[in-house]
Scaffold this motif. Structure first.
Motif, short mmCIF file in Angstrom:
data_model
loop_
_atom_site.label_atom_id
_atom_site.label_comp_id
_atom_site.label_asym_id
_atom_site.label_seq_id
_atom_site.Cartn_x
_atom_site.Cartn_y
_atom_site.Cartn_z
N GLY A 137 -11.23 -5.05 5.89
CA GLY A 137 -10.70 -4.48 5.17
C GLY A 137 -10.06 -4.90 3.93
N ALA A 138 -9.49 -6.09 4.05
CA ALA A 138 -8.48 -7.29 3.19
C ALA A 138 -10.23 -7.50 2.54
CB ALA A 138 -7.48 -8.42 4.18
N VAL A 139 -10.82 -8.68 3.57
CA VAL A 139 -11.95 -9.18 3.21
C VAL A 139 -13.04 -8.04 1.64
CG1 VAL A 139 -14.24 -10.37 3.17
CG2 VAL A 139 -12.08 -10.34 4.63
N VAL A 140 -13.00 -6.51 2.10
CA VAL A 140 -13.18 -6.04 1.31
C VAL A 140 -12.48 -5.68 -0.13
CG1 VAL A 140 -13.69 -3.29 0.45
CG2 VAL A 140 -14.53 -4.33 2.41
N VAL A 141 -11.64 -5.85 0.47
CA VAL A 141 -9.95 -5.94 -0.97
C VAL A 141 -10.33 -7.18 -1.68
CG1 VAL A 141 -7.98 -6.12 -1.84
CG2 VAL A 141 -8.88 -4.22 -0.44
N LEU A 142 -10.35 -8.08 -1.41
CA LEU A 142 -10.64 -9.11 -1.87
C LEU A 142 -12.04 -9.46 -2.84
CD1 LEU A 142 -9.31 -11.57 0.31
CD2 LEU A 142 -8.22 -11.29 -1.91
N ALA A 143 -12.89 -8.69 -1.96
CA ALA A 143 -14.45 -8.79 -2.73
C ALA A 143 -14.52 -8.40 -3.73
CB ALA A 143 -15.81 -8.81 -1.53
N VAL A 144 -14.39 -6.97 -3.76
CA VAL A 144 -14.12 -6.06 -5.26
C VAL A 144 -12.92 -6.49 -5.95
CG1 VAL A 144 -13.43 -4.03 -4.95
CG2 VAL A 144 -14.55 -3.94 -3.57
N GLY A 145 -11.95 -7.41 -5.27
CA GLY A 145 -11.44 -7.98 -6.80
C GLY A 145 -10.34 -6.74 -7.09
N THR A 146 -10.25 -6.20 -6.50
CA THR A 146 -8.70 -5.09 -6.21
C THR A 146 -7.34 -5.75 -6.19
OG1 THR A 146 -8.80 -3.96 -4.96
CG2 THR A 146 -9.56 -2.74 -6.52
N ALA A 147 -7.46 -6.86 -5.59
CA ALA A 147 -6.36 -7.95 -4.82
C ALA A 147 -5.71 -8.09 -6.36
CB ALA A 147 -7.14 -9.11 -3.79
N ALA A 148 -5.58 -8.25 -7.03
CA ALA A 148 -6.01 -8.63 -8.19
C ALA A 148 -4.34 -8.05 -8.97
CB ALA A 148 -6.82 -8.98 -9.67
N VAL A 149 -4.42 -6.85 -8.73
CA VAL A 149 -3.77 -5.51 -8.56
C VAL A 149 -2.03 -6.02 -8.61
CG1 VAL A 149 -3.13 -2.74 -8.24
CG2 VAL A 149 -5.43 -3.72 -8.76
N GLY A 150 -1.90 -6.35 -6.91
CA GLY A 150 -1.39 -7.16 -6.80
C GLY A 150 -1.05 -7.09 -5.24
N LYS A 151 0.11 -7.36 -4.42
CA LYS A 151 -0.09 -7.60 -3.01
C LYS A 151 -0.21 -7.02 -1.88
CE LYS A 151 1.85 -12.29 -3.20
NZ LYS A 151 3.47 -12.78 -3.37
N ILE A 152 0.18 -5.37 -2.43
CA ILE A 152 -0.11 -4.07 -1.97
C ILE A 152 -1.46 -3.57 -2.10
CG2 ILE A 152 0.45 -2.59 -3.86
CD1 ILE A 152 2.07 -1.50 -0.47
N ALA A 153 -2.25 -3.92 -2.68
CA ALA A 153 -3.68 -3.85 -2.82
C ALA A 153 -4.24 -4.09 -1.37
CB ALA A 153 -4.55 -4.21 -3.68
N LEU A 154 -4.72 -5.07 -1.59
CA LEU A 154 -4.33 -6.05 -0.26
C LEU A 154 -3.91 -5.82 1.20
CD1 LEU A 154 -6.01 -8.92 0.62
CD2 LEU A 154 -4.76 -10.26 0.47
N SER A 155 -2.22 -5.82 1.65
CA SER A 155 -1.77 -4.88 2.96
C SER A 155 -2.68 -4.00 2.45
CB SER A 155 -0.40 -5.07 2.44
OG SER A 155 -0.08 -5.89 1.93
N GLY A 156 -2.39 -3.03 1.72
CA GLY A 156 -3.42 -1.61 2.21
C GLY A 156 -4.31 -1.97 2.10
N GLY A 157 -5.71 -2.68 2.06
CA GLY A 157 -6.93 -2.70 2.87
C GLY A 157 -6.95 -2.92 4.11
N ALA A 158 -5.73 -4.37 4.51
CA ALA A 158 -6.04 -4.37 5.92
C ALA A 158 -5.44 -2.93 6.88
CB ALA A 158 -5.28 -6.04 6.35
N PHE A 159 -4.55 -2.66 6.22
CA PHE A 159 -4.52 -1.27 7.05
C PHE A 159 -5.12 0.25 6.87
CE2 PHE A 159 -2.46 3.25 7.22
CZ PHE A 159 -1.30 3.00 8.97
N VAL A 160 -5.79 -0.10 5.77
CA VAL A 160 -6.74 0.96 6.32
C VAL A 160 -7.83 0.63 6.67
CG1 VAL A 160 -8.42 2.13 4.58
CG2 VAL A 160 -6.29 1.67 3.86
N GLY A 161 -8.37 -0.37 6.94
CA GLY A 161 -9.66 -1.23 7.69
C GLY A 161 -8.77 -0.97 9.02
N ALA A 162 -8.22 -1.05 9.35
CA ALA A 162 -7.27 -1.76 10.64
C ALA A 162 -7.35 0.02 11.13
CB ALA A 162 -5.84 -2.29 11.05
N MET A 163 -6.89 0.52 10.88
CA MET A 163 -6.63 2.43 11.01
C MET A 163 -7.66 3.08 11.12
SD MET A 163 -3.61 3.33 11.91
CE MET A 163 -3.12 1.65 12.43
N ALA A 164 -9.00 2.40 10.13
CA ALA A 164 -10.43 3.30 11.01
C ALA A 164 -11.69 2.44 11.94
CB ALA A 164 -11.41 2.42 9.53
#
Length: 173
Positions: A137-164
């Motif tokens: 999930g964190a790698v997807v956020v980095l690859a899409v480029g939404t990590a530039a929005v803020g650190k919460i996007a990276l943490s949120g992507g990792a959380f969503v990936g872990a829960m999935a």
């Protein structure tokens, strides 16, 4: 030809209850639980005091105790201390040490809940793929480029990936 006597003893008729071995021995006998809990709480408090006293500015345990007793409980210990030391203890180190206790306790509870959920005392987040899902999930956020929005996007992507990953693995296990 009949089976040897050793084999015949192991076979039980259908419907016969299975004899289970006695329960596992506990780490601490039941009559000693209060003393054990008291010992663990005292050790936790001592480790928090030591964690507060250790740092780039070493502070004596007496000073740490005096500041915490005065600020938290309003008790005058009679120990003189520098106001700068009090600011370091109360504003920086105490919140950090208490947060470490809370995070450690929450990790212990989540690990125990995960082990109870899958009914496996050896279950951990690596065996169930939660860590790998979080990494994905964190790698997807980095690859899409939404990590530039803020650190919460990276943490949120990792959380969503872990829960999935967890919700995909749990029905199978």
């Amino acid at each position: 030809m009949s089976a040897p006597a050793v084999w015949r003893r192991r076979i039980r008729p259908v419907g016969t209850p299975v004899a289970h071995p006695p329960g596992r021995a506990h780490l601490v006998p039941a009559r000693s639980y209060p003393a054990f809990v008291l010992l663990v709480v005292i050790l936790l408090l001592l480790s928090v005091l030591v964690a507060i006293s250790v740092g780039s500015v070493p502070l004596p345990l007496g000073t740490v105790w005096a500041v915490i007793a005065e600020r938290a409980f309003g008790v005058d210990t009679g120990i003189a201390y520098d106001p700068r030391d009090a600011a370091i203890i109360w504003n920086f180190r105490t919140p950090r040490a208490l947060l470490a206790v809370v995070v450690g306790a929450s990790l212990a509870v989540s690990g125990a809940a995960l082990q109870a959920l899958v009914r496996n005392p050896l279950a951990d987040s690596y065996a169930l793929g939660v860590v790998q899902g979080g990494s994905f999930g964190a790698v997807v956020v980095l690859a899409v480029g939404t990590a530039a929005v803020g650190k919460i996007a990276l943490s949120g992507g990792a959380f969503v990936g872990a829960m999935a990953a967890l919700f995909l693995v749990l029905p199978v296990s």
